[in-house]
Design an enzyme around this catalytic site. Sequence first.
Site, mmCIF file in Angstrom:
data_model
loop_
_atom_site.group_PDB
_atom_site.id
_atom_site.type_symbol
_atom_site.label_atom_id
_atom_site.label_comp_id
_atom_site.label_asym_id
_atom_site.label_seq_id
_atom_site.Cartn_x
_atom_site.Cartn_y
_atom_site.Cartn_z
ATOM 1 N N ASN A 7 -45.314 22.399 5.424
ATOM 2 C CA ASN A 7 -44.527 21.402 4.689
ATOM 3 C C ASN A 7 -44.513 20.112 5.514
ATOM 4 O OD1 ASN A 7 -42.599 19.860 3.449
ATOM 5 N ND2 ASN A 7 -40.994 21.436 3.469
ATOM 6 N N ARG A 91 -46.654 22.744 0.689
ATOM 7 C CA ARG A 91 -45.648 22.208 -0.223
ATOM 8 C C ARG A 91 -46.058 20.771 -0.567
ATOM 9 N NH1 ARG A 91 -40.068 19.300 0.892
ATOM 10 N NH2 ARG A 91 -39.390 19.205 -1.247
ATOM 11 N N HIS A 180 -37.358 20.062 -6.577
ATOM 12 C CA HIS A 180 -36.799 21.356 -6.148
ATOM 13 C C HIS A 180 -37.279 22.504 -7.062
ATOM 14 C CE1 HIS A 180 -33.093 19.005 -4.487
ATOM 15 N NE2 HIS A 180 -33.912 19.282 -3.484
ATOM 16 N N ARG A 241 -27.492 9.601 -1.398
ATOM 17 C CA ARG A 241 -28.088 9.001 -2.605
ATOM 18 C C ARG A 241 -27.043 8.837 -3.706
ATOM 19 N NH1 ARG A 241 -32.993 13.249 -3.066
ATOM 20 N NH2 ARG A 241 -32.942 13.631 -0.831
ATOM 21 N N GLU A 384 -37.863 28.607 -0.323
ATOM 22 C CA GLU A 384 -39.016 27.871 -0.848
ATOM 23 C C GLU A 384 -40.309 28.277 -0.138
ATOM 24 O OE1 GLU A 384 -36.312 24.409 -0.512
ATOM 25 O OE2 GLU A 384 -37.493 23.573 -2.135
#
Length: 402
Positions: A7, A91, A180, A241, A384
Amino acid sequence: MVVFVVNCGSSSIKYQLINMEGEIVMAKGLIERIGMEGSLLKHTPAGKDTVTVEADIPDHKVGIQMVIEALTNSEYGVIGSMKGIDAVGHRIVHGGERFTDSVLITSDVLKGIEACSEIAPLHNPPNVLGIRACTELMQDVPQVAVFDTAFHQTIPRVAFLYGLPYESYVKYGLRRYGFHGTSHKYVAQKAAEMMGEHTSDLRIITCHLGNGASITAIKYGKSVDTSMGYTPLEGLIMGTRSGEIDPAIIPFLMEKENMTAQEVDNYLNKQSGILGISGVSSDFRDLEEAANSGDERSQLAIDIFAYKVKKYIGSYVAAMGGVDAIVFTAGLGENSPFMRDKICNGLEYLGTRIDPVLNAVRRKAREISIRRARVKIFVIPTNEELVIAQDTYRICRGITKL
Ligand code: ADP
């Protein structure tokens, strides 16, 4: 088959080496500060202490090389040589509309991933660097791309189009993509397993609540709506965010505060969210502590976050015409009984309620709703890396030397 899960971020590489026989993690680690001062590798072989190697790591290729050296090291390595790696799973953040599932990386696929850099300029370029580094270092080893966006490609037009001129979609691909995806897919499947059913028979709402947070409506196994949009900025308020805002605020800020587009982007991505509201922290642990000591704005940030999640849950119940299960995952979703309780408080009308005793249990996939609840609530730790390894295994089974 042993799968190397990679990743790559702009200045980091996270990795795991997983033996697919029994899905056992052989080692995992992280490289930080690529191209900066103080770059280092933290490598943890299964069941052993973490080894930290400080070195100059100017780029991703040197980083991947260091990881391979650590994996094959005579002292703390877990494989004899690079030949011990059968496949690599990457990923990849953005797959645009082209990639609807994980794929074997060919030169044409790599071009497709590079083309998506236009819509994911921060995320896809380091992913591409990771692929190129592995290709150079491990020539014949098959590599698979697993996309954050792929699971959401089933979202219908009615849910993915914005109210902009249709040409903006045709010309620039401006639409909701969602992120996601591997996490939402994984926890929905786990929830279905725990219910003794198939996702194809269930309507599930998955809440991935971490630093980045998104919610997905999964109807009969398919993502039909999700809260993140063209970028991971839309939807819930998050650590730093803003999530959804009235778009008219952007030109207003540019005019009043004399901000450039870049500065507004930074304002919305880095200075907003629960950090911006509380003025205290982007970490929910700090907020809970501050709120407990009477800090009003920290309490307000917590309240706003929980309210937004609840609102999304309600809207996705409406979108799917009902719900059978709600799943909480990621840092906050897995670890904060307080936040789960706050979000679910008031959802009794759906036919569900949290059991406080089950909610307080830590670190285990479990159901936390009261017995005989019509709508089940679960906490399921996401994984993940395992999904990436599983997809890589599925795609490479026929073509590797095994
Ligand atoms: P990322 O999006 O960076 O992968 P994570 O899924 O690791 O994020 O989630 C990180 C967030 O989870 C932290 O910002 C923190 O707010 C929250 N978190 C982690 N553990 C706890 C806890 N025990 N209680 C409350 N919040 C927690």
